[in-house]
Design an enzyme around this catalytic site. Sequence first.
Site, mmCIF file in Angstrom:
data_model
loop_
_atom_site.group_PDB
_atom_site.id
_atom_site.type_symbol
_atom_site.label_atom_id
_atom_site.label_comp_id
_atom_site.label_asym_id
_atom_site.label_seq_id
_atom_site.Cartn_x
_atom_site.Cartn_y
_atom_site.Cartn_z
ATOM 1 N N TYR A 39 0.855 -1.183 0.000
ATOM 2 C CA TYR A 39 0.000 0.000 0.000
ATOM 3 C C TYR A 39 0.890 1.232 0.000
ATOM 4 O O TYR A 39 1.950 1.238 -0.640
ATOM 5 C CB TYR A 39 -0.976 -0.060 1.189
ATOM 6 C CG TYR A 39 -2.177 0.811 1.005
ATOM 7 C CD1 TYR A 39 -2.961 0.715 -0.153
ATOM 8 C CD2 TYR A 39 -2.542 1.748 1.965
ATOM 9 C CE1 TYR A 39 -4.062 1.522 -0.338
ATOM 10 C CE2 TYR A 39 -3.658 2.557 1.787
ATOM 11 C CZ TYR A 39 -4.406 2.437 0.633
ATOM 12 O OH TYR A 39 -5.503 3.242 0.447
ATOM 13 N N LYS A 94 -19.412 -20.798 -10.195
ATOM 14 C CA LYS A 94 -18.593 -20.577 -11.386
ATOM 15 C C LYS A 94 -17.190 -20.137 -10.996
ATOM 16 O O LYS A 94 -16.196 -20.522 -11.637
ATOM 17 C CB LYS A 94 -19.238 -19.516 -12.297
ATOM 18 C CG LYS A 94 -20.559 -19.915 -12.888
ATOM 19 C CD LYS A 94 -20.485 -21.188 -13.695
ATOM 20 C CE LYS A 94 -19.783 -21.033 -15.007
ATOM 21 N NZ LYS A 94 -20.607 -20.640 -16.133
#
Length: 375
Positions: A39, A94
Amino acid sequence: MRKITKDEALEYHSRGRKGKIEVVSTKPCRTQEDLSLAYTPGVAEPCLEIAEDPEKVYDYTAKGNLVAVISNGTAVLGLGNIGPLAGKPVMEGKGVLFKRFADIDVFDIEIAQEDPQKVIETVAAIAPTFGGINLEDIKSPECFVIEEELKKRLQIPVFHDDQHGTAIISAAALLNALEIAGKKIDEVKVVFVGAGASAIACAKLYLSYGVRKENLRLVDKTGVIHTGRKDLNPYKAQFALETKERTLSDALAGADVFVGLSTKGIVKGDMLKAMNRDPIVFALANPDPEISPEEAKAARPDVIMATGRSDYPNQINNVLAFPGVFAGAFDAGATSITENMKLAAAAALGDVVADTLAPDHIVPSPFDPRVAPAG
């Protein structure tokens, strides 16, 4: 394979961490230095590189291996318009399949919107996040409009799995079944019951492989799609023929291939008796087929049978197609999935079982390690 009970299915989805997917970091974040790299301030460097050259997003982010599985829940499995929340377990599923069979990551996105233009705008707006878009369980004919417009607007692969995944694997099964039956693809009569997204995509791919248009019938809730009907949308109308056949029974007379993409139990054993020798029957309605294998084989012992279920032989399941199709597109840096890519995928999937071809083995198992590379 034994049949799964309702209680087992619900327990599987609810035990431990709820649902079936999670996000896992691919980089360490154990120290202050790791945090500074992941970050601020370190993350600014790839941001600046991408701002200067957008293609570097594939070097510094997960975009190139990330698919959005998107649905509005209007045509979920064989369950109908049950809405985006009720469709979420399928979309998570999925994600599991993409990861298991092609090591592709997924965010499932359920959109509370049935207006096709608003679905298009929503997907186009979030597309920068992803390397590919997998549309799922969107009702016909809206699904055609949505896919066509997104393919025009986006520079990443857009794939409506209900259409093209079904078409690819059923075409592979058809080629192998015809090989066993000793029939030529340009001579067989093919009958579809159901004229939605899956059926139309399958019919188009079958025509590309050599089925003759005059030998192909689509049957919807009203009956055979013929030139005298005035109730056809443009997607159905392209398959209208001059014929005296009006019912499914009429169409099956003298047919070689039946492909069911509709609803359970609408075909009876007696209806198959009018088909030609070695009839090929793909009863793909889920979770229950148009005719059970037991009833089909009782009526026609010579039948070559497939369903969409995992507890019968010859499961025609999209999992055999979509992971490999996206993996191949990502590897090739493709910006779209073309008709030639679908044709090649179907042929390659059929070839996987070429050495062990039999009436109860016309398609490979999803767990065959050769499947994803073939797709």
